[in-house]
Write a protein that holds these residues in place. Structure first.
Motif, PDB file in Angstrom:
ATOM      1  N   VAL A  43       0.832  -1.203   0.000  1.00 43.14           N
ATOM      2  CA  VAL A  43       0.000   0.000   0.000  1.00 43.14           C
ATOM      3  C   VAL A  43       0.865   1.250   0.000  1.00 43.14           C
ATOM      4  O   VAL A  43       0.598   2.217  -0.723  1.00 43.14           O
ATOM      5  CB  VAL A  43      -0.947   0.002   1.221  1.00 43.14           C
ATOM      6  N   ALA A  44       1.934   1.234   0.799  1.00 38.02           N
ATOM      7  CA  ALA A  44       2.845   2.382   0.856  1.00 38.02           C
ATOM      8  C   ALA A  44       3.579   2.567  -0.472  1.00 38.02           C
ATOM      9  O   ALA A  44       3.742   3.690  -0.964  1.00 38.02           O
ATOM     10  CB  ALA A  44       3.851   2.197   1.993  1.00 38.02           C
ATOM     11  N   GLY A  50       1.772   6.921  -6.923  1.00 35.20           N
ATOM     12  CA  GLY A  50       0.604   7.693  -7.330  1.00 35.20           C
ATOM     13  C   GLY A  50      -0.686   6.918  -7.385  1.00 35.20           C
ATOM     14  O   GLY A  50      -1.619   7.310  -8.105  1.00 35.20           O
ATOM     15  N   ARG A  51      -0.770   5.835  -6.625  1.00 33.92           N
ATOM     16  CA  ARG A  51      -1.993   5.038  -6.611  1.00 33.92           C
ATOM     17  C   ARG A  51      -2.405   4.729  -5.176  1.00 33.92           C
ATOM     18  O   ARG A  51      -1.553   4.482  -4.325  1.00 33.92           O
ATOM     19  CB  ARG A  51      -1.799   3.725  -7.382  1.00 33.92           C
ATOM     20  N   ILE A  52      -3.714   4.736  -4.940  1.00 34.72           N
ATOM     21  CA  ILE A  52      -4.250   4.348  -3.635  1.00 34.72           C
ATOM     22  C   ILE A  52      -4.947   3.001  -3.796  1.00 34.72           C
ATOM     23  O   ILE A  52      -5.848   2.854  -4.621  1.00 34.72           O
ATOM     24  CB  ILE A  52      -5.257   5.397  -3.106  1.00 34.72           C
ATOM     25  N   VAL A  53      -4.514   2.026  -3.012  1.00 37.82           N
ATOM     26  CA  VAL A  53      -5.069   0.677  -3.085  1.00 37.82           C
ATOM     27  C   VAL A  53      -5.797   0.382  -1.781  1.00 37.82           C
ATOM     28  O   VAL A  53      -5.183   0.236  -0.723  1.00 37.82           O
ATOM     29  CB  VAL A  53      -3.962  -0.374  -3.310  1.00 37.82           C
ATOM     30  N   LEU A  54      -7.124   0.312  -1.857  1.00 36.10           N
ATOM     31  CA  LEU A  54      -7.946   0.066  -0.676  1.00 36.10           C
ATOM     32  C   LEU A  54      -9.161  -0.772  -1.053  1.00 36.10           C
ATOM     33  O   LEU A  54      -9.709  -0.624  -2.152  1.00 36.10           O
ATOM     34  CB  LEU A  54      -8.438   1.385  -0.063  1.00 36.10           C
ATOM     35  N   ALA A  55      -9.582  -1.624  -0.145  1.00 30.52           N
ATOM     36  CA  ALA A  55     -10.827  -2.398  -0.323  1.00 30.52           C
ATOM     37  C   ALA A  55     -10.883  -3.117  -1.667  1.00 30.52           C
ATOM     38  O   ALA A  55     -11.940  -3.205  -2.295  1.00 30.52           O
ATOM     39  CB  ALA A  55     -12.044  -1.488  -0.159  1.00 30.52           C
ATOM     40  N   GLY A  56      -9.742  -3.614  -2.106  1.00 24.91           N
ATOM     41  CA  GLY A  56      -9.696  -4.356  -3.356  1.00 24.91           C
ATOM     42  C   GLY A  56      -9.813  -3.511  -4.612  1.00 24.91           C
ATOM     43  O   GLY A  56      -9.993  -4.041  -5.709  1.00 24.91           O
ATOM     44  N   ARG A  57      -9.724  -2.183  -4.494  1.00 25.99           N
ATOM     45  CA  ARG A  57      -9.820  -1.290  -5.648  1.00 25.99           C
ATOM     46  C   ARG A  57      -8.569  -0.415  -5.725  1.00 25.99           C
ATOM     47  O   ARG A  57      -7.869  -0.210  -4.739  1.00 25.99           O
ATOM     48  CB  ARG A  57     -11.052  -0.382  -5.533  1.00 25.99           C
ATOM     49  N   ILE A  58      -8.315   0.119  -6.936  1.00 30.19           N
ATOM     50  CA  ILE A  58      -7.156   0.988  -7.177  1.00 30.19           C
ATOM     51  C   ILE A  58      -7.640   2.337  -7.691  1.00 30.19           C
ATOM     52  O   ILE A  58      -8.464   2.398  -8.608  1.00 30.19           O
ATOM     53  CB  ILE A  58      -6.180   0.359  -8.190  1.00 30.19           C
ATOM     54  N   TYR A  59      -7.123   3.394  -7.116  1.00 28.92           N
ATOM     55  CA  TYR A  59      -7.464   4.749  -7.553  1.00 28.92           C
ATOM     56  C   TYR A  59      -6.175   5.452  -7.980  1.00 28.92           C
ATOM     57  O   TYR A  59      -5.195   5.487  -7.237  1.00 28.92           O
ATOM     58  CB  TYR A  59      -8.136   5.530  -6.419  1.00 28.92           C
ATOM     59  N   GLU A  60      -6.192   5.995  -9.200  1.00 31.82           N
ATOM     60  CA  GLU A  60      -5.036   6.706  -9.729  1.00 31.82           C
ATOM     61  C   GLU A  60      -5.098   8.178  -9.330  1.00 31.82           C
ATOM     62  O   GLU A  60      -6.085   8.864  -9.606  1.00 31.82           O
ATOM     63  CB  GLU A  60      -5.008   6.603 -11.270  1.00 31.82           C
ATOM     64  N   LEU A  61      -4.066   8.657  -8.668  1.00 32.38           N
ATOM     65  CA  LEU A  61      -3.975  10.078  -8.302  1.00 32.38           C
ATOM     66  C   LEU A  61      -3.450  10.845  -9.516  1.00 32.38           C
ATOM     67  O   LEU A  61      -2.274  10.756  -9.860  1.00 32.38           O
ATOM     68  CB  LEU A  61      -3.029  10.255  -7.105  1.00 32.38           C
ATOM     69  N   ASP A  62      -4.343  11.592 -10.174  1.00 30.35           N
ATOM     70  CA  ASP A  62      -3.948  12.237 -11.432  1.00 30.35           C
ATOM     71  C   ASP A  62      -4.160  13.747 -11.405  1.00 30.35           C
ATOM     72  O   ASP A  62      -4.449  14.371 -12.422  1.00 30.35           O
ATOM     73  CB  ASP A  62      -4.720  11.637 -12.602  1.00 30.35           C
ATOM     74  N   GLY A  63      -4.041  14.353 -10.244  1.00 25.86           N
ATOM     75  CA  GLY A  63      -4.172  15.807 -10.166  1.00 25.86           C
ATOM     76  C   GLY A  63      -5.430  16.263  -9.474  1.00 25.86           C
ATOM     77  O   GLY A  63      -5.440  17.282  -8.790  1.00 25.86           O
ATOM     78  N   PRO A  72     -14.304   4.564  -6.237  1.00 27.56           N
ATOM     79  CA  PRO A  72     -14.639   3.282  -6.873  1.00 27.56           C
ATOM     80  C   PRO A  72     -15.782   2.521  -6.206  1.00 27.56           C
ATOM     81  O   PRO A  72     -16.525   1.810  -6.869  1.00 27.56           O
ATOM     82  CB  PRO A  72     -13.329   2.487  -6.769  1.00 27.56           C
ATOM     83  N   SER A  73     -15.912   2.623  -4.891  1.00 22.23           N
ATOM     84  CA  SER A  73     -16.969   1.898  -4.182  1.00 22.23           C
ATOM     85  C   SER A  73     -17.153   2.510  -2.797  1.00 22.23           C
ATOM     86  O   SER A  73     -16.310   3.279  -2.327  1.00 22.23           O
ATOM     87  CB  SER A  73     -16.604   0.413  -4.037  1.00 22.23           C
ATOM     88  N   GLN A  74     -18.247   2.159  -2.167  1.00 21.52           N
ATOM     89  CA  GLN A  74     -18.470   2.673  -0.815  1.00 21.52           C
ATOM     90  C   GLN A  74     -17.445   2.100   0.145  1.00 21.52           C
ATOM     91  O   GLN A  74     -16.986   2.796   1.062  1.00 21.52           O
ATOM     92  CB  GLN A  74     -19.882   2.336  -0.323  1.00 21.52           C
ATOM     93  N   ALA A  75     -17.083   0.821  -0.026  1.00 24.12           N
ATOM     94  CA  ALA A  75     -16.074   0.218   0.845  1.00 24.12           C
ATOM     95  C   ALA A  75     -14.745   0.952   0.708  1.00 24.12           C
ATOM     96  O   ALA A  75     -14.040   1.177   1.694  1.00 24.12           O
ATOM     97  CB  ALA A  75     -15.904  -1.260   0.503  1.00 24.12           C
ATOM     98  N   PHE A  76     -14.399   1.345  -0.528  1.00 23.77           N
ATOM     99  CA  PHE A  76     -13.181   2.122  -0.759  1.00 23.77           C
ATOM    100  C   PHE A  76     -13.272   3.456  -0.033  1.00 23.77           C
ATOM    101  O   PHE A  76     -12.331   3.891   0.635  1.00 23.77           O
ATOM    102  CB  PHE A  76     -12.980   2.350  -2.259  1.00 23.77           C
ATOM    103  N   ALA A  77     -14.436   4.121  -0.151  1.00 18.64           N
ATOM    104  CA  ALA A  77     -14.619   5.424   0.489  1.00 18.64           C
ATOM    105  C   ALA A  77     -14.505   5.316   1.999  1.00 18.64           C
ATOM    106  O   ALA A  77     -13.855   6.146   2.652  1.00 18.64           O
ATOM    107  CB  ALA A  77     -15.975   6.005   0.095  1.00 18.64           C
ATOM    108  N   GLU A  78     -15.125   4.293   2.582  1.00 18.12           N
ATOM    109  CA  GLU A  78     -15.054   4.114   4.028  1.00 18.12           C
ATOM    110  C   GLU A  78     -13.620   3.891   4.492  1.00 18.12           C
ATOM    111  O   GLU A  78     -13.190   4.461   5.505  1.00 18.12           O
ATOM    112  CB  GLU A  78     -15.943   2.942   4.449  1.00 18.12           C
ATOM    113  N   SER A  79     -12.882   3.074   3.745  1.00 19.39           N
ATOM    114  CA  SER A  79     -11.476   2.833   4.098  1.00 19.39           C
ATOM    115  C   SER A  79     -10.639   4.093   3.949  1.00 19.39           C
ATOM    116  O   SER A  79      -9.776   4.388   4.768  1.00 19.39           O
ATOM    117  CB  SER A  79     -10.896   1.720   3.216  1.00 19.39           C
ATOM    118  N   LEU A  80     -10.910   4.842   2.889  1.00 21.70           N
ATOM    119  CA  LEU A  80     -10.169   6.076   2.645  1.00 21.70           C
ATOM    120  C   LEU A  80     -10.422   7.096   3.747  1.00 21.70           C
ATOM    121  O   LEU A  80      -9.494   7.670   4.319  1.00 21.70           O
ATOM    122  CB  LEU A  80     -10.566   6.658   1.287  1.00 21.70           C
ATOM    123  N   TYR A  81     -11.708   7.324   4.060  1.00 24.84           N
ATOM    124  CA  TYR A  81     -12.069   8.347   5.045  1.00 24.84           C
ATOM    125  C   TYR A  81     -11.649   7.976   6.467  1.00 24.84           C
ATOM    126  O   TYR A  81     -11.492   8.854   7.310  1.00 24.84           O
ATOM    127  CB  TYR A  81     -13.581   8.602   5.025  1.00 24.84           C
TER     128      TYR A  81
END
Length: 547
Positions: A43-44, A50-63, A72-81
């Motif tokens: 994860v680190a 430039g990528r966040i990997v949470l709850a089985g999903r990948i989010y690209e940080l692009d600006g 990507p999903s509510q589970a991703f959002a909960e983990s992120l927040y």
């Protein structure tokens, strides 16, 4: 109505936080509790790339800030927040990685830090976030500028004020307890008055005594909650001691009660039983907690308050759910799995429940709560408990099991026998389900009996015929081979074999989903035994260990 009232009070609290200023920044931090949870270096590393990997999903940080974008999903959002992912930065604690994490914290503070509304400020997520920000403040504040430091401290103060306002109105169970844990951690980690520390300690003690049952179980009846609580409570206890504060008496006694209950749910492979919302357990997290177990108590045969039974002989363990939700509000996380059981032997689990997906969709989590997802009997493809789908009421139980009777005896050959009955199907069909599980002294033979009998007051409208199915969910690591119509052989990776048989009844091997897998739901198999009620009222089944 109570649920609606509490939700309204939480919304009002969020509005007051915006309209009524008064959040003062703490003077500073005096400690950061140790996080006992497992760290994933991947994860680190991905964050550095430039990528966040949470709850089985990948989010690209692009600006675009991730906190202002569609996630990507509510589970991703909960983990992120929740910011619990900050712990992974410890595995790659370079200035660059800490700066990336600090940038994300700064973005969140700018966009959501002073607006207590939306998913990010749901009570459980806000409490988890406060614990994470305090525990990983050394990472976030590493080489930070003074301006960021002041904003960060003000954010912590905002969290404390908000959680203090909503603590009484938060959902009962784990969420409310976690809020009190977060506030207690904040009181000793922030430089403040001793009166604040004492006040939060008293409140935590009261909540611990209320939620941790006399047998050490938790009111949610979820075994995994016991582990999650200890992962927060043990660092809190150490912080009290290290900083010279008196450890709350309620905290000490609760921890001492929890450890034996946690051991109660351990299978032979070291994992926890999958009942009432429990999901996968990381072995290193469980090991990290059990290192602090100095209770030296023997594992009990039953948890009478949490309502579970445990049969152990040789290297075989059977766990049986013999309870129901302890209140309507607590039923929002309950499963319809009364009289379900799990069995393990040697180093492997053989019969399991499907478990709850840690990051699954709402639909998959609803499926996991059904009776069919548990190793027990289902009538007419209907769950023994019905759950509300109302957005106002939440997923509480609106109909289902109200009474469970349990009898435990020792047979003439010193075999251990548990017999239990539940009334979850009386309202719909007028039937009771009784299950008897009998294990011999050597742990090499398990005899089971399922009985569907008329009971309750709904006897006038009993269906002429309905289909009953006894399901036995098999762990994905176990291989099944059908010997004949009545017999299946279960083989573990190390060659250990158990024979499952149902004399006089045909059984079938069907596809299944094991939802409590660490990496996400996994295909598995189950054994099904179907019978028509009332033509057939009783089936007998056997599990025999083969040489």
């Amino acid at each position: 109505m109570k649920t609606l009232y509490r939700r309204a009070r939480i919304r009002v609290a969020g509005l007051r936080m915006v309209l009524i200023p008064g959040v003062s920044a703490p003077d500073g931090l005096v400690a950061a509790p140790t996080d006992l949870r497992a760290v994933d270096p991947f994860v680190a590393e991905e964050l550095l790339n430039g990528r966040i990997v949470l709850a089985g999903r990948i989010y690209e940080l692009d600006g675009v800030s991730v906190f202002a974008d569609e996630l990507p999903s509510q589970a991703f959002a909960e983990s992120l927040y929740s910011f619990e992912w900050l712990r992974h930065i410890r595995a790659h604690r370079t200035n660059e990685c800490c700066a990336k994490a600090r940038q994300l914290v700064a973005e969140w503070m700018a966009l959501h830090g002073r607006k207590a509304r939306g998913l990010a400020w749901e009570p459980d997520i806000a409490a988890r976030r406060l614990i994470a920000l305090l525990s990983h403040s050394p990472v976030v504040l590493n080489d930070a500028e003074s301006g960021f430091y002041r904003r960060f401290m003000k954010t912590l103060g905002f969290h404390v004020r908000y959680l203090g306002m909503i603590a009484r109105f938060a959902p009962d169970g784990e969420t409310r307890l976690r809020i009190h844990i977060a506030l207690a951690i904040a009181s000793i980690c922030m430089s403040g008055k001793q009166s604040w520390v004492s006040r939060q300690a008293r409140r935590l003690s009261r909540e611990m005594e209320r939620q941790i049952l006399p047998d050490g179980g938790h009111v949610s009846r979820n075994p995994r909650v016991l582990l999650d609580l200890l992962l927060d409570l043990l660092p809190l206890r150490h912080s009290y001691i290290n900083l010279g504060h008196t450890v709350p008496s309620g905290l000490v006694s609760a921890i001492d009660r929890i450890f034996p209950a946690l051991r109660f749910f351990r299978h032979q492979d070291g994992d926890l039983g999958l009942f009432n919302g429990a999901t996968s357990t990381l072995a290193n997290e469980l090991a990290a907690v059990l290192r602090y177990d100095d209770t030296a108590g023997l594992t009990t045969r039953e948890l009478p308050d949490m309502a579970y039974q445990r049969l152990v002989a040789g290297d075989t363990t059977v766990l049986i759910d013999t309870g129901r939700a302890l209140s309507v509000e607590l039923s929002s996380t309950a499963h319809a799995g009364c009289l379900s059981f799990e069995m393990s032997a040697g180093r492997y689990r053989f019969i399991v429940n499907s478990g709850s997906p840690e990051n699954g969709s709402v639909e998959l989590k609803e499926l996991a709560r059904s009776t069919a997802a548990h190793s027990t009997v289902t009538l007419a493809d209907t769950s023994s408990c019905r759950f509300s789908r109302s957005a106002f009421l939440g997923p509480i139980m609106v109909q289902g099991t109200r009474e469970v009777t349990v009898n435990r005896t020792t047979g003439p050959n010193k075999n251990d026998i548990v017999s239990a009955t539940h009334d979850g199907y009386v309202a719909d069909f007028g039937y009771l389900h009784e299950r008897e599980v009998d294990m011999n002294e050597a742990g090499t033979r398990i005899r089971g009996r399922d009985i569907v009998s008329v009971g309750g007051k709904n006897n006038k409208h009993i269906p002429e015929s309905l289909l009953a199915v006894a399901r036995f969910h098999v762990h994905p690591l176990i291989e099944l081979s059908q010997f004949n119509d009545e017999t299946v052989v279960l083989t573990a990776p190390d060659g250990t074999r158990w024979q499952f048989s149902v004399p006089g009844r045909a059984l079938a091997i069907t596809d299944d989903i094991f939802m409590a897998n660490v990496s996400g739901p996994r295909r598995s198999q189950q054994i099904e035994v179907a019978f028509e009620v009332p033509e057939v009222r009783e089936i007998r089944w056997f599990l025999d260990r083969k040489a």
